[in-house]
Design a protein around this motif. Sequence first.
Motif, PDB file in Angstrom:
ATOM      1  N   GLN A  18      39.214  20.249  14.973  1.00 15.42           N
ATOM      2  CA  GLN A  18      40.403  20.646  14.221  1.00 15.42           C
ATOM      3  C   GLN A  18      40.503  19.879  12.901  1.00 15.42           C
ATOM      4  O   GLN A  18      40.821  20.442  11.856  1.00 15.42           O
ATOM      5  CB  GLN A  18      41.655  20.406  15.059  1.00 15.42           C
ATOM      6  N   ALA A  19      40.204  18.580  12.942  1.00 15.77           N
ATOM      7  CA  ALA A  19      40.250  17.781  11.717  1.00 15.77           C
ATOM      8  C   ALA A  19      39.152  18.210  10.754  1.00 15.77           C
ATOM      9  O   ALA A  19      39.349  18.189   9.532  1.00 15.77           O
ATOM     10  CB  ALA A  19      40.117  16.297  12.059  1.00 15.77           C
ATOM     11  N   VAL A  20      37.985  18.600  11.295  1.00 18.61           N
ATOM     12  CA  VAL A  20      36.920  19.112  10.437  1.00 18.61           C
ATOM     13  C   VAL A  20      37.390  20.357   9.708  1.00 18.61           C
ATOM     14  O   VAL A  20      37.196  20.508   8.489  1.00 18.61           O
ATOM     15  CB  VAL A  20      35.653  19.426  11.259  1.00 18.61           C
ATOM     16  N   LEU A  52      26.794  21.407  13.074  1.00 19.03           N
ATOM     17  CA  LEU A  52      28.017  21.318  12.281  1.00 19.03           C
ATOM     18  C   LEU A  52      28.076  20.009  11.515  1.00 19.03           C
ATOM     19  O   LEU A  52      28.453  19.980  10.346  1.00 19.03           O
ATOM     20  CB  LEU A  52      29.232  21.464  13.197  1.00 19.03           C
ATOM     21  N   ARG A  53      27.689  18.923  12.178  1.00 21.15           N
ATOM     22  CA  ARG A  53      27.700  17.627  11.512  1.00 21.15           C
ATOM     23  C   ARG A  53      26.760  17.622  10.312  1.00 21.15           C
ATOM     24  O   ARG A  53      27.103  17.094   9.247  1.00 21.15           O
ATOM     25  CB  ARG A  53      27.277  16.535  12.501  1.00 21.15           C
ATOM     26  N   LEU A  54      25.572  18.199  10.476  1.00 28.41           N
ATOM     27  CA  LEU A  54      24.618  18.246   9.371  1.00 28.41           C
ATOM     28  C   LEU A  54      25.178  19.059   8.207  1.00 28.41           C
ATOM     29  O   LEU A  54      25.093  18.641   7.050  1.00 28.41           O
ATOM     30  CB  LEU A  54      23.295  18.853   9.846  1.00 28.41           C
ATOM     31  N   ALA A 106      33.810  15.070  11.880  1.00 25.76           N
ATOM     32  CA  ALA A 106      32.639  15.657  12.532  1.00 25.76           C
ATOM     33  C   ALA A 106      31.897  14.615  13.343  1.00 25.76           C
ATOM     34  O   ALA A 106      31.369  14.899  14.425  1.00 25.76           O
ATOM     35  CB  ALA A 106      31.721  16.284  11.493  1.00 25.76           C
ATOM     36  N   GLY A 107      31.845  13.385  12.837  1.00 23.46           N
ATOM     37  CA  GLY A 107      31.198  12.314  13.575  1.00 23.46           C
ATOM     38  C   GLY A 107      31.917  11.992  14.871  1.00 23.46           C
ATOM     39  O   GLY A 107      31.287  11.589  15.857  1.00 23.46           O
ATOM     40  N   ARG A 108      33.251  12.190  14.872  1.00 18.33           N
ATOM     41  CA  ARG A 108      34.032  11.939  16.090  1.00 18.33           C
ATOM     42  C   ARG A 108      34.075  13.142  17.013  1.00 18.33           C
ATOM     43  O   ARG A 108      34.555  13.037  18.142  1.00 18.33           O
ATOM     44  CB  ARG A 108      35.472  11.561  15.721  1.00 18.33           C
ATOM     45  N   GLY A 109      33.624  14.300  16.488  1.00 17.20           N
ATOM     46  CA  GLY A 109      33.696  15.511  17.279  1.00 17.20           C
ATOM     47  C   GLY A 109      35.063  16.165  17.252  1.00 17.20           C
ATOM     48  O   GLY A 109      35.381  16.997  18.112  1.00 17.20           O
ATOM     49  N   LEU A 119      36.655  16.104   1.900  1.00 15.94           N
ATOM     50  CA  LEU A 119      35.348  16.341   2.516  1.00 15.94           C
ATOM     51  C   LEU A 119      34.873  15.099   3.264  1.00 15.94           C
ATOM     52  O   LEU A 119      34.231  15.206   4.329  1.00 15.94           O
ATOM     53  CB  LEU A 119      34.330  16.750   1.449  1.00 15.94           C
ATOM     54  N   GLN A 120      35.171  13.916   2.735  1.00 20.33           N
ATOM     55  CA  GLN A 120      34.805  12.691   3.440  1.00 20.33           C
ATOM     56  C   GLN A 120      35.566  12.594   4.766  1.00 20.33           C
ATOM     57  O   GLN A 120      35.012  12.151   5.780  1.00 20.33           O
ATOM     58  CB  GLN A 120      35.110  11.476   2.565  1.00 20.33           C
ATOM     59  N   TRP A 121      36.802  13.020   4.749  1.00 22.91           N
ATOM     60  CA  TRP A 121      37.604  13.062   5.969  1.00 22.91           C
ATOM     61  C   TRP A 121      36.970  14.022   6.980  1.00 22.91           C
ATOM     62  O   TRP A 121      36.886  13.715   8.176  1.00 22.91           O
ATOM     63  CB  TRP A 121      39.032  13.490   5.623  1.00 22.91           C
ATOM     64  N   ALA A 122      36.528  15.181   6.489  1.00 20.47           N
ATOM     65  CA  ALA A 122      35.881  16.148   7.381  1.00 20.47           C
ATOM     66  C   ALA A 122      34.590  15.569   7.957  1.00 20.47           C
ATOM     67  O   ALA A 122      34.266  15.790   9.130  1.00 20.47           O
ATOM     68  CB  ALA A 122      35.589  17.439   6.619  1.00 20.47           C
ATOM     69  N   ARG A 123      33.844  14.837   7.159  1.00 16.42           N
ATOM     70  CA  ARG A 123      32.601  14.218   7.646  1.00 16.42           C
ATOM     71  C   ARG A 123      32.904  13.214   8.767  1.00 16.42           C
ATOM     72  O   ARG A 123      32.216  13.193   9.794  1.00 16.42           O
ATOM     73  CB  ARG A 123      31.887  13.520   6.496  1.00 16.42           C
ATOM     74  N   SER A 124      33.926  12.383   8.549  1.00 16.53           N
ATOM     75  CA  SER A 124      34.286  11.412   9.577  1.00 16.53           C
ATOM     76  C   SER A 124      34.741  12.114  10.851  1.00 16.53           C
ATOM     77  O   SER A 124      34.405  11.685  11.963  1.00 16.53           O
ATOM     78  CB  SER A 124      35.391  10.487   9.058  1.00 16.53           C
TER      79      SER A 124
END
Length: 233
Positions: free
Chosen positions: A113-115, A190-192, A107-110, A100-105
Amino acid sequence: MIFTLLFLAAVAVIAGIWLFRQGLTSKPWLESAAPAMASAPPVPAARMGLRVFITVATGFLVLLVSAYSIRMEMADWRPPPQPGLLWVNTGVLIVSSLALQWARSAAGRGDIQAVQDGLVFGGTSAIVFLLGQLMAWREMANAGYLLTSNPANAFFYIITAAHALHVLGGLVALARAGMWLRRGAAIGRLRLSVDLCTTYWHFLLVAWLVLFSLLAFAPSFSWLYAICTAPFR
């Protein structure tokens, strides 16, 4: 009883600090008016709701730990052997939190696919954790350590079940984040959503580490109880 009051006092202090940081102790009628553009952006309602929920859940956790610590001192307490599977489940939950931390990072990059990969991997790991908990309960029951056999057994099932219910709630929130992702929601929304899920997942991990430590090493905590209660004897 003293140990419980100390825990509750600690929670009250933490809650007071949190309220102070939110600015709830300020006196706006004594402050000079500031331009509207200079004010800080309001905290989203969803984020505020999560903070309140985590505060309440932490209070419940404190009460559970306190009840366990007090009940453990009674003569009829017979702690069951802890299934080794709990160690594996703990590792799985750590992996889920990292995903989930990986998904958060991402999302911050936009990186959409990684999210998606992070959400899927984190959710799958959480499901594996729950299945592992069910297997641990079955292992306990097959060994004769039933819910009604001993108070220590009852606490084991209550503690693990309470945490499992919180994980199920997290999976619902995670599914909602995945829904926003599939619908092509705006990146801000999505980021939120991913950020809230990740924060809650980290809380689940910390809560489980506390509870698992209590279940696995509680007898060795007697020195802490003695220190906390010594001034009142």
